[in-house]
Design a protein around this motif. Structure first.
Motif, short mmCIF file in Angstrom:
data_model
loop_
_atom_site.label_atom_id
_atom_site.label_comp_id
_atom_site.label_asym_id
_atom_site.label_seq_id
_atom_site.Cartn_x
_atom_site.Cartn_y
_atom_site.Cartn_z
N UNK A 13 0.82 -1.21 0.00
CA UNK A 13 0.00 0.00 0.00
C UNK A 13 0.86 1.26 0.00
N UNK A 14 0.37 2.26 -0.72
CA UNK A 14 0.94 3.60 -0.69
C UNK A 14 -0.13 4.54 -0.14
N UNK A 15 0.27 5.44 0.73
CA UNK A 15 -0.67 6.38 1.33
C UNK A 15 -0.16 7.79 1.13
N UNK A 18 3.27 7.95 -0.09
CA UNK A 18 4.31 7.38 0.76
C UNK A 18 4.20 5.86 0.70
N UNK A 19 5.30 5.17 0.42
CA UNK A 19 5.31 3.71 0.47
C UNK A 19 5.35 3.27 1.92
N UNK A 291 9.37 12.74 15.32
CA UNK A 291 9.12 13.61 14.18
C UNK A 291 9.00 12.84 12.86
N UNK A 292 9.37 11.55 12.88
CA UNK A 292 9.27 10.74 11.67
C UNK A 292 7.91 10.03 11.54
N UNK A 293 7.01 10.27 12.50
CA UNK A 293 5.65 9.73 12.37
C UNK A 293 4.98 10.31 11.14
N UNK A 294 3.97 9.60 10.65
CA UNK A 294 3.12 10.12 9.58
C UNK A 294 2.12 11.08 10.20
N UNK A 295 2.12 12.33 9.74
CA UNK A 295 1.28 13.33 10.40
C UNK A 295 0.37 14.06 9.42
N UNK A 296 -0.75 14.48 9.98
CA UNK A 296 -1.66 15.41 9.32
C UNK A 296 -1.63 16.67 10.18
N UNK A 297 -1.29 17.80 9.57
CA UNK A 297 -1.22 19.05 10.32
C UNK A 297 -2.35 19.97 9.88
N UNK A 298 -3.09 20.45 10.85
CA UNK A 298 -4.13 21.44 10.59
C UNK A 298 -3.65 22.78 11.14
N UNK A 299 -3.42 23.73 10.24
CA UNK A 299 -2.98 25.06 10.64
C UNK A 299 -4.20 25.96 10.82
N UNK A 300 -4.19 26.70 11.90
CA UNK A 300 -5.33 27.57 12.20
C UNK A 300 -5.04 29.04 11.88
N UNK A 301 -3.91 29.31 11.20
CA UNK A 301 -3.58 30.68 10.79
C UNK A 301 -4.63 31.21 9.82
N UNK A 317 9.29 15.25 8.41
CA UNK A 317 9.59 14.77 7.05
C UNK A 317 8.50 13.90 6.45
N UNK A 318 7.68 13.26 7.29
CA UNK A 318 6.61 12.41 6.78
C UNK A 318 5.24 13.06 6.92
N UNK A 319 5.22 14.37 6.75
CA UNK A 319 3.96 15.10 6.72
C UNK A 319 3.17 14.66 5.49
N UNK A 320 2.00 14.08 5.72
CA UNK A 320 1.18 13.57 4.62
C UNK A 320 0.13 14.56 4.14
N UNK A 321 -0.46 15.29 5.08
CA UNK A 321 -1.55 16.21 4.73
C UNK A 321 -1.38 17.52 5.47
N UNK A 322 -1.60 18.61 4.76
CA UNK A 322 -1.63 19.94 5.37
C UNK A 322 -3.00 20.53 5.11
N UNK A 323 -3.68 20.89 6.19
CA UNK A 323 -5.04 21.41 6.11
C UNK A 323 -5.09 22.76 6.82
#
Length: 378
Positions: A13-15, A18-19, A291-301, A317-323
């Protein structure tokens, strides 16, 4: 007799591009160690072994090594194909592998594989039922000139089970890969419109334990022994709060099935992070975390951060989604919801409301009933 229950490996699977192959190798090694520690006699793999019907060479190599290591440690393997798998590819070499106690489901031809085991409590039978669609069962019955052909998934599974030679006086275990009515879904699963793929739990009444695959969240349906073990890894951010595990199934005398779970620790976790750009980039915020976890970051700016994705990947480095969640994006969502509502029928709106309230889609019977009510009140 003791077994581990796992499912939905989705090897290859790729997400978000990311492999996950390194994470999957790591978790399969961990599962092997748990099997050894638990002194398991066998392991149930309840479908979706691969992420695609035609898996990559790398994915096949990973699964081949996993099977080989299990066989080397005298741990029996029972595996079925899921909706993501090619049943023909999973069945390849089945007779040869069975000589090393690796049993895989054949392509469904009207019968399910039945493996007989013996321990101090007597006989125990494991049935391997691959993922079934009504059309597959209809094709078998048409060739046999049967008249009552199943139309629904429930009828197809019930028919397939009805054709099994089940001795109710013995201990019986089933591996199946279906959506059982009442189970909760995750974002990483394939959804069938209108819930047409649902199977009622009563179809499995003949079995002491049902090792289910297809749903990615660990849970049981109707009774504790009709169970989804969930995926060994998180495959969507809707699963971020879950603790993944394997189910240990201990079968003693008839009617006595003992269950417990052993948690799995991933190489990299999947997490959600929320805050302003200044907050999430502050050393005090991320210090002590992986910090190498797969993360989704939601910015409230309120204003978008220029090249925000690339800047944040310096830390994560493994930021997957920026919202972004701010007044602009909330307004856009409100407009989108209003426009969509205006385009949808009364039935579609009711179906969405029902699913929000009940965490599952309406059944075919419920949809037909609501349709009649709408027509009668027009």
């Amino acid at each position: 007799m003791k077994f581990l229950h796992i499912s939905d490996l989705h090897i290859g699977k790729r997400l978000n591009e990311f492999s996950l192959i390194e994470d999957q190798i790591y978790i399969l090694n961990q599962i092997l160690e748990i099997a050894k520690e638990q002194q398991a006699d066998g392991i149930f793999i309840a479908g979706d072994i691969y992420d695609k019907p035609i898996p990559s060479a790398e994915a096949v190599k990973v699964f081949d090594l996993f099977l080989t290591r299990l066989a080397d440690h005298k741990i029996k393997v029972f595996a079925i194909s899921g909706n993501h798998d090619s049943p023909e590819r999973i069945a390849f070499g089945a007779q040869l592998m069975s000589r090393r106690d690796v049993y895989v489901s054949p392509v469904y031809d009207g019968t399910a594989a039945k493996i007989s085991l013996t321990d101090a409590y007597g006989e125990l039978y494991v049935y391997l039922l691959p993922f079934l669609k009504p059309a597959v069962v209809r094709h078998v019955l048409e060739n046999e000139k049967e008249q009552n052909l199943p139309e629904s998934y429930h009828d197809a599974v019930k028919t397939a089970i009805g054709r099994m030679d089940i001795d109710q006086n013995q201990r019986n275990i089933l591996l199946a890969h279906q959506f059982v009515t009442g189970a909760g879904r995750c974002d990483s699963e394939t959804i069938s419109v209108g819930g047409i793929d649902q199977v009622d739990a009563e179809a499995f009444d003949a079995f002491d334990y049902v090792a289910l695959g297809h749903i990615h969240s660990p849970q049981f349906v109707k009774r504790e022994t009709v169970r989804y073990c969930g995926t060994p890894l998180k495959y969507s951010f809707s699963e971020a709060a879950q603790e993944k595990s394997v189910v240990v199934v201990e079968c003693k005398e008839k009617g006595q099935v003992m269950l417990h779970t052993v948690p799995l620790t991933p190489l990299r976790d999947m997490r959600k992070i929320r805050g302003t750009y200044q907050e999430v980039t502050a050393r005090t915020f991320y210090q002590g975390t992986n910090m190498h976890d797969y993360v989704q970051i939601t910015l409230t700016d309120e204003e978008d951060v220029l090249d925000g994705l690339q800047k944040l990947r310096i830390i994560y480095p493994n930021l997957m989604q920026l919202i972004y969640d701010n007044s602009r994006t909330r307004q856009n969502r409100l407009v989108e919801m209003t426009e969509n509502a205006q385009r949808k029928s009364e039935l579609e709106l009711f179906e969405e409301f029902y699913e929000l309230q009940n965490n599952q889609p309406m059944s075919q019977e419920q949809t037909a009933f609501v349709s009649r009510l709408i027509e009668e009140n027009r």
